[in-house]
Design a protein around this motif. Structure first.
Motif, PDB file in Angstrom:
ATOM      1  N   PHE A 154       0.804  -1.225   0.000  1.00 66.13           N
ATOM      2  CA  PHE A 154       0.000   0.000   0.000  1.00 66.13           C
ATOM      3  C   PHE A 154       0.834   1.271   0.000  1.00 66.13           C
ATOM      4  O   PHE A 154       0.288   2.369  -0.174  1.00 66.13           O
ATOM      5  CB  PHE A 154      -0.988  -0.047   1.165  1.00 66.13           C
ATOM      6  N   GLY A 155       2.145   1.141   0.134  1.00 63.23           N
ATOM      7  CA  GLY A 155       2.996   2.303  -0.068  1.00 63.23           C
ATOM      8  C   GLY A 155       2.942   2.811  -1.490  1.00 63.23           C
ATOM      9  O   GLY A 155       3.132   4.007  -1.751  1.00 63.23           O
ATOM     10  N   ALA A 156       2.655   1.917  -2.422  1.00 60.44           N
ATOM     11  CA  ALA A 156       2.603   2.311  -3.834  1.00 60.44           C
ATOM     12  C   ALA A 156       1.363   3.116  -4.171  1.00 60.44           C
ATOM     13  O   ALA A 156       1.346   3.869  -5.144  1.00 60.44           O
ATOM     14  CB  ALA A 156       2.667   1.068  -4.720  1.00 60.44           C
ATOM     15  N   VAL A 157       0.298   2.963  -3.368  1.00 66.71           N
ATOM     16  CA  VAL A 157      -0.972   3.634  -3.682  1.00 66.71           C
ATOM     17  C   VAL A 157      -1.398   4.553  -2.535  1.00 66.71           C
ATOM     18  O   VAL A 157      -2.591   4.815  -2.347  1.00 66.71           O
ATOM     19  CB  VAL A 157      -2.080   2.603  -3.993  1.00 66.71           C
ATOM     20  N   ALA A 158      -0.432   5.035  -1.779  1.00 65.65           N
ATOM     21  CA  ALA A 158      -0.743   5.938  -0.671  1.00 65.65           C
ATOM     22  C   ALA A 158      -1.515   7.148  -1.167  1.00 65.65           C
ATOM     23  O   ALA A 158      -1.299   7.622  -2.281  1.00 65.65           O
ATOM     24  CB  ALA A 158       0.555   6.383   0.005  1.00 65.65           C
ATOM     25  N   ASP A 159      -2.422   7.638  -0.349  1.00 59.63           N
ATOM     26  CA  ASP A 159      -3.215   8.858  -0.568  1.00 59.63           C
ATOM     27  C   ASP A 159      -4.470   8.666  -1.394  1.00 59.63           C
ATOM     28  O   ASP A 159      -5.240   9.616  -1.556  1.00 59.63           O
ATOM     29  CB  ASP A 159      -2.388   9.969  -1.250  1.00 59.63           C
ATOM     30  N   ARG A 160      -4.746   7.471  -1.934  1.00 59.65           N
ATOM     31  CA  ARG A 160      -5.851   7.434  -2.887  1.00 59.65           C
ATOM     32  C   ARG A 160      -6.689   6.158  -2.908  1.00 59.65           C
ATOM     33  O   ARG A 160      -7.664   6.083  -3.673  1.00 59.65           O
ATOM     34  CB  ARG A 160      -5.319   7.691  -4.309  1.00 59.65           C
ATOM     35  N   MET A 161      -6.407   5.160  -2.103  1.00 58.86           N
ATOM     36  CA  MET A 161      -7.178   3.913  -2.147  1.00 58.86           C
ATOM     37  C   MET A 161      -8.192   3.873  -1.014  1.00 58.86           C
ATOM     38  O   MET A 161      -7.895   4.187   0.134  1.00 58.86           O
ATOM     39  CB  MET A 161      -6.252   2.705  -2.052  1.00 58.86           C
ATOM     40  N   LYS A 162      -9.423   3.459  -1.333  1.00 54.16           N
ATOM     41  CA  LYS A 162     -10.462   3.320  -0.323  1.00 54.16           C
ATOM     42  C   LYS A 162     -10.059   2.287   0.722  1.00 54.16           C
ATOM     43  O   LYS A 162      -9.480   1.242   0.392  1.00 54.16           O
ATOM     44  CB  LYS A 162     -11.775   2.863  -0.971  1.00 54.16           C
ATOM     45  N   PHE A 163     -10.429   2.543   1.964  1.00 54.81           N
ATOM     46  CA  PHE A 163     -10.109   1.580   3.014  1.00 54.81           C
ATOM     47  C   PHE A 163     -10.903   0.288   2.822  1.00 54.81           C
ATOM     48  O   PHE A 163     -10.389  -0.811   3.074  1.00 54.81           O
ATOM     49  CB  PHE A 163     -10.397   2.177   4.392  1.00 54.81           C
ATOM     50  N   SER A 164     -12.130   0.401   2.366  1.00 55.64           N
ATOM     51  CA  SER A 164     -12.917  -0.814   2.097  1.00 55.64           C
ATOM     52  C   SER A 164     -12.260  -1.661   1.019  1.00 55.64           C
ATOM     53  O   SER A 164     -12.247  -2.897   1.094  1.00 55.64           O
ATOM     54  CB  SER A 164     -14.339  -0.439   1.670  1.00 55.64           C
ATOM     55  N   ALA A 165     -11.689  -1.007   0.003  1.00 55.51           N
ATOM     56  CA  ALA A 165     -10.997  -1.734  -1.065  1.00 55.51           C
ATOM     57  C   ALA A 165      -9.728  -2.395  -0.548  1.00 55.51           C
ATOM     58  O   ALA A 165      -9.388  -3.516  -0.954  1.00 55.51           O
ATOM     59  CB  ALA A 165     -10.673  -0.781  -2.214  1.00 55.51           C
ATOM     60  N   VAL A 166      -9.019  -1.702   0.346  1.00 53.05           N
ATOM     61  CA  VAL A 166      -7.834  -2.292   0.982  1.00 53.05           C
ATOM     62  C   VAL A 166      -8.202  -3.608   1.646  1.00 53.05           C
ATOM     63  O   VAL A 166      -7.532  -4.643   1.464  1.00 53.05           O
ATOM     64  CB  VAL A 166      -7.231  -1.317   2.014  1.00 53.05           C
ATOM     65  N   CYS A 167      -9.271  -3.604   2.421  1.00 53.45           N
ATOM     66  CA  CYS A 167      -9.679  -4.800   3.165  1.00 53.45           C
ATOM     67  C   CYS A 167     -10.142  -5.923   2.241  1.00 53.45           C
ATOM     68  O   CYS A 167      -9.774  -7.096   2.426  1.00 53.45           O
ATOM     69  CB  CYS A 167     -10.794  -4.451   4.147  1.00 53.45           C
ATOM     70  N   LEU A 168     -10.929  -5.585   1.237  1.00 57.88           N
ATOM     71  CA  LEU A 168     -11.440  -6.608   0.328  1.00 57.88           C
ATOM     72  C   LEU A 168     -10.359  -7.188  -0.570  1.00 57.88           C
ATOM     73  O   LEU A 168     -10.432  -8.352  -0.974  1.00 57.88           O
ATOM     74  CB  LEU A 168     -12.558  -6.019  -0.542  1.00 57.88           C
ATOM     75  N   LEU A 441      -7.491  11.309   3.312  1.00 57.08           N
ATOM     76  CA  LEU A 441      -8.109  10.052   3.713  1.00 57.08           C
ATOM     77  C   LEU A 441      -8.386   9.984   5.208  1.00 57.08           C
ATOM     78  O   LEU A 441      -9.262   9.227   5.638  1.00 57.08           O
ATOM     79  CB  LEU A 441      -7.226   8.870   3.299  1.00 57.08           C
ATOM     80  N   ASP A 442      -7.624  10.741   6.004  1.00 60.56           N
ATOM     81  CA  ASP A 442      -7.868  10.721   7.456  1.00 60.56           C
ATOM     82  C   ASP A 442      -9.324  11.064   7.751  1.00 60.56           C
ATOM     83  O   ASP A 442     -10.006  10.370   8.506  1.00 60.56           O
ATOM     84  CB  ASP A 442      -6.948  11.696   8.179  1.00 60.56           C
ATOM     85  N   VAL A 443      -9.796  12.146   7.159  1.00 66.46           N
ATOM     86  CA  VAL A 443     -11.148  12.615   7.413  1.00 66.46           C
ATOM     87  C   VAL A 443     -12.177  11.795   6.632  1.00 66.46           C
ATOM     88  O   VAL A 443     -13.189  11.322   7.184  1.00 66.46           O
ATOM     89  CB  VAL A 443     -11.286  14.104   7.059  1.00 66.46           C
ATOM     90  N   THR A 444     -11.940  11.609   5.344  1.00 70.44           N
ATOM     91  CA  THR A 444     -12.958  10.996   4.495  1.00 70.44           C
ATOM     92  C   THR A 444     -13.125   9.500   4.731  1.00 70.44           C
ATOM     93  O   THR A 444     -14.220   8.962   4.541  1.00 70.44           O
ATOM     94  CB  THR A 444     -12.641  11.243   3.003  1.00 70.44           C
ATOM     95  N   GLN A 445     -12.053   8.798   5.130  1.00 69.38           N
ATOM     96  CA  GLN A 445     -12.148   7.354   5.346  1.00 69.38           C
ATOM     97  C   GLN A 445     -12.321   6.986   6.805  1.00 69.38           C
ATOM     98  O   GLN A 445     -12.880   5.922   7.118  1.00 69.38           O
ATOM     99  CB  GLN A 445     -10.884   6.670   4.788  1.00 69.38           C
TER     100      GLN A 445
END
Length: 451
Positions: A154-168, A441-445
């Motif tokens: 996830f270092g490669a996609v920092a700042d822009r990936m949904k947390f739900s997508a990370v988990c799935l 992402l801190d606020v939005t996710q």
């Protein structure tokens, strides 16, 4: 082999180093010293993710995504721990085919907890590898590898990936990409093991696997909003330097722990790890100094990680002189990959997961095929040691084996990662909206804000 090559091999320092766990000719016995060391090594490797990688990555992003970045490492650690316990370990280290183990150890059923265990038990002959530690400790040690590999992506996609997508995404990735590669490389029935490839502590399994997955994810998600013209300077390099320092210390558990014993081979792995990290630090800084006019703290920690990545597959196979070359080369080549190559190809690998881990892992795996010295494994059998030696000691076949293992890992990880990302994208979408990305992402996710 030419006579002078054989003579050079036999005349090289034997050093009375321990081997990998002995083949199961005799019933293994539990060793308290080895078990104690492996418990410590396991804690060191877990520290690499929590808090090492969490701080390292968080320090390099912008303030508005610091908490989200740390949350990814923290939550992924918990998610993969459960995934590994339920099925990941069984796929990776159960007996089975070329890529997949069986499901006999799902939910960790039937593991040896009160004595040593045999890796590949039931396969017979030299395919069985005896250990002197409980299987519970081995499960935990390997779990920490699965955790950090997943978190690195996830270092490669920092700042822009949904947390739900990370988990799935990360659960099936760990089960279908990480565990099969671990099985292929580190289990006696695995395809890459059968080739005789050398990967002492995870050059292919961890670093190439995660680095390639990160690159594919960066390409699929696209560039960050404002990439190339907005100020994307790291929020807190002090965080990053603390994280890198924890990674450096934890890496001794990563590499020396892969001996699965408190012996001479573990000691050599620790020594070469230190040498390579130092060399990578120096060459990255000097390369940056020469090309940009100033040496940076970010460059120093990036060089250290590059050296650590590159020595990982070689750490149980090489002497300090080779480690100096491997680490030094990684500093220069990973600096080029993270700057010139990334700019030329135009991809946005936010924290250089591919530039450092992918490229460094590839370099280290290939150079293992050059510098590997088989007597570090077979101290009492010079003839057998030849098969575990590299080009420098008269075995050119090893270099091709290492290249093959790299290519197979790249292909499997890239294709599998792409398919999983597309499935998750169809389910919930991979990327936050432009407005959410600009807000952070801190606020939005997570509904939180740093300070």
């Amino acid at each position: 082999m030419k006579p002078w090559m054989r003579a050079a091999l036999l005349a090289a320092p034997a050093l009375a180093l321990g081997a990998l766990p002995a083949l199961a000719a005799d019933e293994p016995k539990l060793d308290a010293g080895n078990t104690a060391w492996m418990i410590v090594a396991t804690c060191l490797v877990l520290m690499m993710t929590l808090p090492g990688l969490a701080l390292f990555y968080a320090g390099m992003v912008r303030k508005k995504t610091v908490l989200a970045t740390m949350m990814q490492s923290f939550f992924v650690a918990a998610l993969i721990a459960v995934t590994w316990m339920v099925a990941g370990y069984s796929i990776a280290f159960g007996n089975g085919g070329l890529y997949f183990g069986d499901f006999s150890k799902v939910m960790l059923s039937g593991i040896e907890w009160n004595g040593p265990f045999i890796l590949g038990k039931g396969l017979g002959g030299e395919s069985e590898v005896a250990t002197t530690i409980p299987e519970t400790v081995f499960v935990m040690f390997q779990m920490t590898f699965a955790i950090i590999t997943a978190a690195l992506i996830f270092g490669a996609v920092a700042d822009r990936m949904k947390f739900s997508a990370v988990c799935l995404f990360i659960v099936p990735w760990s089960l279908l990409i990480y565990s099969p590669i671990a099985h292929a490389v580190w289990h006696p029935s695995g395809l890459i093991w059968a080739w005789g490839a050398l990967d002492f502590a995870g050059g292919t399994v961890v670093h190439i696997n995660a680095g390639v997955a990160g690159l594919v994810a960066a390409l699929v998600l696209g560039k960050r909003v404002g990439y190339g013209h907005d100020n994307m300077s790291p929020y807190n390099l002090a965080f990053a330097m603390i994280g890198a320092s924890l990674l450096w210390v934890g890496w001794f558990g990563f590499n020396a722990g892969s001996a699965l014993a408190a012996d001479g081979r573990a000691g050599m792995a620790m020594l070469v790890t230190m040498v390579a990290a130092a060399a990578g630090t120096l060459t990255w800084v000097f390369a940056e100094w020469a090309t940009k006019g100033k040496p940076s703290a970010l460059g120093a920690i990036s060089g250290a990680i590059a050296g650590l990545v590159a020595i990982t597959p070689a750490s149980g196979w090489v002497f300090p002189g080779a480690a100096l070359i491997i680490g030094g080369a990684s500093g220069v080549i990973c600096f080029w990959a993270a700057t010139a190559l990334k700019k030329a190809l135009g991809y946005d690998d936010s924290l250089d997961a591919f530039g450092v881990h992918g490229v460094g892992g590839i370099l280290g795996a290939i150079l293992t095929g050059v510098f590997a010295y088989g007597m570090l494994y077979k101290t009492d059998d010079a003839e057998a040691a030849i098969a575990y030696s590299g080009l420098l000691y008269g075995n050119p076949d090893m270099l091709w084996i290492q290249v093959k293992s790299v290519l197979v890992t790249i292909a499997y990880s890239a294709v599998g990662t792409f398919i999983l990302l597309k499935i998750v994208d169809a389910m919930v979408g991979l990327r936050v909206s432009e407005e959410e990305e600009r807000e952070g992402l801190d606020v939005t996710q997570h509904g939180e804000r740093l300070g």
